[in-house]
Design an enzyme around this catalytic site. Structure first.
Site: not given
Length: 392
Positions: A57, A110, A182, A207
């Protein structure tokens, strides 16, 4: 090991040392944790993003390779890889904002980001003002004493407005604000926002960076060590960090990113031109077209105009639904940036959480269709679009 019983030997497996050689590709370190001989080194690894590998983690060699790769591509000093693009966005927003803070965001966002900001407003009393993505004067006018952060998208989803990154980031810096961009739609091949003054760059690595529609991930890249460490601490505490297998798949995808982006942009260019001239199409939203409001800015800022565009059909939503039902090669599916061409209806999918007023603010109509162009032969794609248009 020879004196140990089978029950013990099956647990403590041998690991061959690498002597005088190294692997060609980044290995997949599919382990939850790491063993130490020195307690002090163990403790050190718990406290910093660039320390010894301790626990999955917090740190992992495969994940760190991805973080260093994308930070290098974006010109940042460090990065935090996450389990999804929204994991990166929320780690940044939640890690930097407090109740009562004020955010300035561009109007076209978005849907997931808009939803996250709405949630911060409802649950934590964060205030949000929306300004045009290309108007530094409007940004300056919106600044308050409580303003902490400016949020932009290089190329907006789905109507592809292009942000004036140099102007907007300069205005943010003048006011002492953190600017977050972004860069998913552009990728580091078309734009590197840190070079234009951004403090943080986020991606959905699902993406273009992953590029093969087989991995879910996100990443936040930082221009300063201070912001990197602050968000790393929050993201690891939140449990938003990336899985090593996802990081490994993404690293594989990055190796072909420049080649793929060239084809995505070329195909989008040809399809956008042909759709723009088709009598069944009311409007095409792609910054490569001279008719697009962001065309001049995009031509100045970007070496290519991206592989995503949207368009509106003359017949509105009914025509759009007929088109999406009629395509055969293009796939009706979420996401973008893979090798295959995908289409969707933003108002009921990617931006479904928005009200009618918010959809209008984003420039999304009831019949808007978004196209994420793949790397297929463009003539095959056009033949598919043409036959579907004849039915819409």
């Amino acid at each position: 090991m020879s004196e140990l019983r089978p029950e013990t030997r099956t647990v403590h497996l041998p690991q061959p040392p690498l002597e005088g050689s190294r692997p060609i590709t980044v290995p997949l370190y599919q382990t939850s944790g790491f063993v130490f001989d020195d307690p002090a080194v163990f403790a050190d690894g718990m406290n910093r993003p660039d320390g010894p590998f301790v626990y999955g983690r917090l740190s992992n060699p495969t994940v760190r390779s991805l973080e260093e790769a994308v930070a290098g591509l974006e010109g940042g000093v460090g990065a935090v890889a996450t389990g999804s693009g929204m994991g990166a966005i929320n780690s940044v927003l939640l890690g930097l904002l407090r109740p009562g803070d004020h955010v300035i965001a561009q109007k076209a966002l978005y849907g997931g980001t808009a939803g996250a900001l709405n949630d911060l407003v409802a649950r934590f009393g964060v205030e949000v003002s929306y300004v045009p993505e290309d108007d530094p004067a409007a940004l300056r006018a919106a600044v308050r004493p409580s303003t902490k952060l400016v949020y932009l998208e290089t190329i907006a989803n789905p109507v592809t407005q292009v942000a004036d990154l140099p102007g907007m980031c300069a205005a943010a810096r003048e006011a002492g604000l953190v600017s977050v961009v972004d860069n998913t739609f552009a990728s580091p091949i078309l734009c590197r926002p840190i070079e234009h003054g951004a403090d943080i760059v986020v991606h959905s690595t699902t993406k273009y960076l992953g590029g093969h529609t087989d991995v879910l991930g996100g990443i936040a890249v930082f221009a300063s060590d201070e912001l990197h460490r602050k968000v790393w601490k929050y993201a690891t505490g939140l449990g938003a960090t990336a899985d090593p297998f996802a990081a490994w798949l993404t690293l594989r995808g990055i190796q072909t990113l420049p080649l793929r982006m060239e084809r995505h942009c070329a195909n989008a260019h040809e399809l956008a031109l042909r759709l723009d001239a088709h009598p069944a199409v009311a409007a095409v939203h792609w910054p490569g077209l001279p008719s697009h409001p962001s065309h001049a800015l995009a031509a100045k800022l970007l070496p290519g105009f991206g592989g995503v565009f949207s368009f509106d059909l003359v017949g509105g939503r009914a025509a759009g639904e007929r088109f999406m039902s009629a395509v055969r090669l293009a796939l009706l599916a979420p996401s973008l940036g893979g090798v295959e061409t995908l289409i969707l209806h933003p108002a009921t999918t990617s931006h479904k959480s928005l009200t009618a007023e918010e959809l209008a603010r984003h420039g999304i109509g009831e019949g808007t269709v978004r196209v994420a162009v793949g790397i297929e032969h463009v003539e095959d794609l056009w033949a598919d679009f043409e036959q579907a248009l004849s039915r819409s």
